[in-house]
Design an enzyme around this catalytic site. Structure first.
Site, PDB file in Angstrom:
ATOM      1  N   GLN A 151       0.839  -1.203   0.000  1.00 48.83           N
ATOM      2  CA  GLN A 151       0.000   0.000   0.000  1.00 48.83           C
ATOM      3  C   GLN A 151       0.867   1.245   0.000  1.00 48.83           C
ATOM      4  O   GLN A 151       1.804   1.358   0.795  1.00 48.83           O
ATOM      5  CB  GLN A 151      -0.899   0.007   1.238  1.00 48.83           C
ATOM      6  CG  GLN A 151      -1.862   1.181   1.274  1.00 48.83           C
ATOM      7  CD  GLN A 151      -2.759   1.162   2.506  1.00 48.83           C
ATOM      8  OE1 GLN A 151      -2.615   0.317   3.384  1.00 48.83           O
ATOM      9  NE2 GLN A 151      -3.677   2.113   2.562  1.00 48.83           N
ATOM     10  N   HIS A 157      -8.593   1.808  -0.491  1.00 49.48           N
ATOM     11  CA  HIS A 157      -9.031   1.842  -1.892  1.00 49.48           C
ATOM     12  C   HIS A 157      -9.085   0.436  -2.457  1.00 49.48           C
ATOM     13  O   HIS A 157      -8.280  -0.417  -2.112  1.00 49.48           O
ATOM     14  CB  HIS A 157      -8.128   2.729  -2.755  1.00 49.48           C
ATOM     15  CG  HIS A 157      -6.661   2.482  -2.588  1.00 49.48           C
ATOM     16  ND1 HIS A 157      -5.957   2.931  -1.497  1.00 49.48           N
ATOM     17  CD2 HIS A 157      -5.774   1.826  -3.358  1.00 49.48           C
ATOM     18  CE1 HIS A 157      -4.690   2.578  -1.605  1.00 49.48           C
ATOM     19  NE2 HIS A 157      -4.538   1.901  -2.735  1.00 49.48           N
TER      20      HIS A 157
HETATM   21  P1  AMP Z   1      -1.639   1.311  -3.564  1.00 54.16           P
HETATM   22  O1  AMP Z   1      -0.231   1.102  -4.012  1.00 54.16           O
HETATM   23  O2  AMP Z   1      -2.434   0.055  -3.438  1.00 54.16           O
HETATM   24  O3  AMP Z   1      -1.688   2.177  -2.317  1.00 54.16           O
HETATM   25  O4  AMP Z   1      -2.343   2.111  -4.723  1.00 54.16           O
HETATM   26  C1  AMP Z   1      -2.307   3.483  -4.843  1.00 54.16           C
HETATM   27  C2  AMP Z   1      -2.691   3.797  -6.252  1.00 54.16           C
HETATM   28  O5  AMP Z   1      -3.045   5.155  -6.312  1.00 54.16           O
HETATM   29  C3  AMP Z   1      -1.575   3.567  -7.259  1.00 54.16           C
HETATM   30  O6  AMP Z   1      -2.014   2.633  -8.251  1.00 54.16           O
HETATM   31  C4  AMP Z   1      -1.359   4.949  -7.843  1.00 54.16           C
HETATM   32  O7  AMP Z   1      -1.051   4.909  -9.225  1.00 54.16           O
HETATM   33  C5  AMP Z   1      -2.687   5.624  -7.580  1.00 54.16           C
HETATM   34  N1  AMP Z   1      -2.649   7.080  -7.516  1.00 54.16           N
HETATM   35  C6  AMP Z   1      -1.805   7.844  -6.792  1.00 54.16           C
HETATM   36  N2  AMP Z   1      -2.065   9.146  -6.980  1.00 54.16           N
HETATM   37  C7  AMP Z   1      -3.118   9.204  -7.809  1.00 54.16           C
HETATM   38  C8  AMP Z   1      -3.875  10.276  -8.382  1.00 54.16           C
HETATM   39  N3  AMP Z   1      -3.591  11.560  -8.141  1.00 54.16           N
HETATM   40  N4  AMP Z   1      -4.908   9.966  -9.214  1.00 54.16           N
HETATM   41  C9  AMP Z   1      -5.205   8.680  -9.472  1.00 54.16           C
HETATM   42  N5  AMP Z   1      -4.532   7.632  -8.967  1.00 54.16           N
HETATM   43  C10 AMP Z   1      -3.496   7.886  -8.148  1.00 54.16           C
END
Ligand code: AMP
Length: 171
Positions: A151, A157
């Protein structure tokens, strides 16, 4: 104990995401640097894993909270009173959407009994969004939780990944 000031790195347009595990040290000459045997996590006085408090003592909102508050733009595909779904900024599949609660829950480990209906709502929303986006061949839902879970944004999410055949096991 040394306490360092940190903040999230939003990128130039305040819409991009960068940094190891979502964190980047403020690059100012007067910012104290960690000693070689201190990790970034050692120096960040915030509670994330297993806590319902996703805010640090510096009260920096996560990038997802800023998207909820419409301070940062996102390609939103669904919104209701409880949650938001939007395209991931760094898609790992032809379709990659995130479903997030408006409630600030750091991750799944921080959810409690009172969140049962909300968690159900998030899953059903993921299903409806997948249908809405035409993922008729199937899709994968993923919830990364905590450091070992990979994460990087400390706001619960659900990833929806689809549009190609996905391998198993992940990671
Ligand atoms: P995780 O690694 O499971 O915490 O996933 C976080 C996700 O958020 C990653 O896939 C990122 O690419 C995505 N993410 C981070 N910043 C943004 C943003 N501003 N808009 C859309 N997705 C984002």
């Amino acid at each position: 104990m040394r306490v360092h000031t940190t903040r999230r790195s939003w990128g130039k347009d305040a819409n991009s995401y960068s940094g190891m595990h979502g964190w980047a040290r403020e690059n100012q000459s007067d910012s104290p640097r960690p000693s070689p045997n201190e990790t970034e996590f050692d120096t960040v006085p915030r509670v994330a894993f297993g806590s319902s408090d996703s805010r640090s003592v510096f009260a920096m909102p996560t990038i997802f909270k800023r998207i909820i508050d419409k301070e940062v733009p996102a390609k939103i595909v669904h919104e209701d009173e409880l949650c938001l779904a939007f395209h991931d900024v760094a898609p790992q599949a032809p379709t990659h959407v995130l479903v997030i609660p408006k409630k600030e829950l750091a991750n799944l480990a921080a959810a409690a009994g009172e969140d049962q209906a909300l968690l159900g709502h998030l899953l059903l929303t993921a299903k409806n969004v997948a249908e809405q986006l035409g993922l008729t061949n199937g899709y994968r839902t993923v919830i990364n939780c905590g450091r070992d879970g990979g994460q990087s944004v400390d706001h619960l999410h659900i990833h929806i990944l689809g549009g190609r055949a996905l391998r198993w096991p992940p990671g």
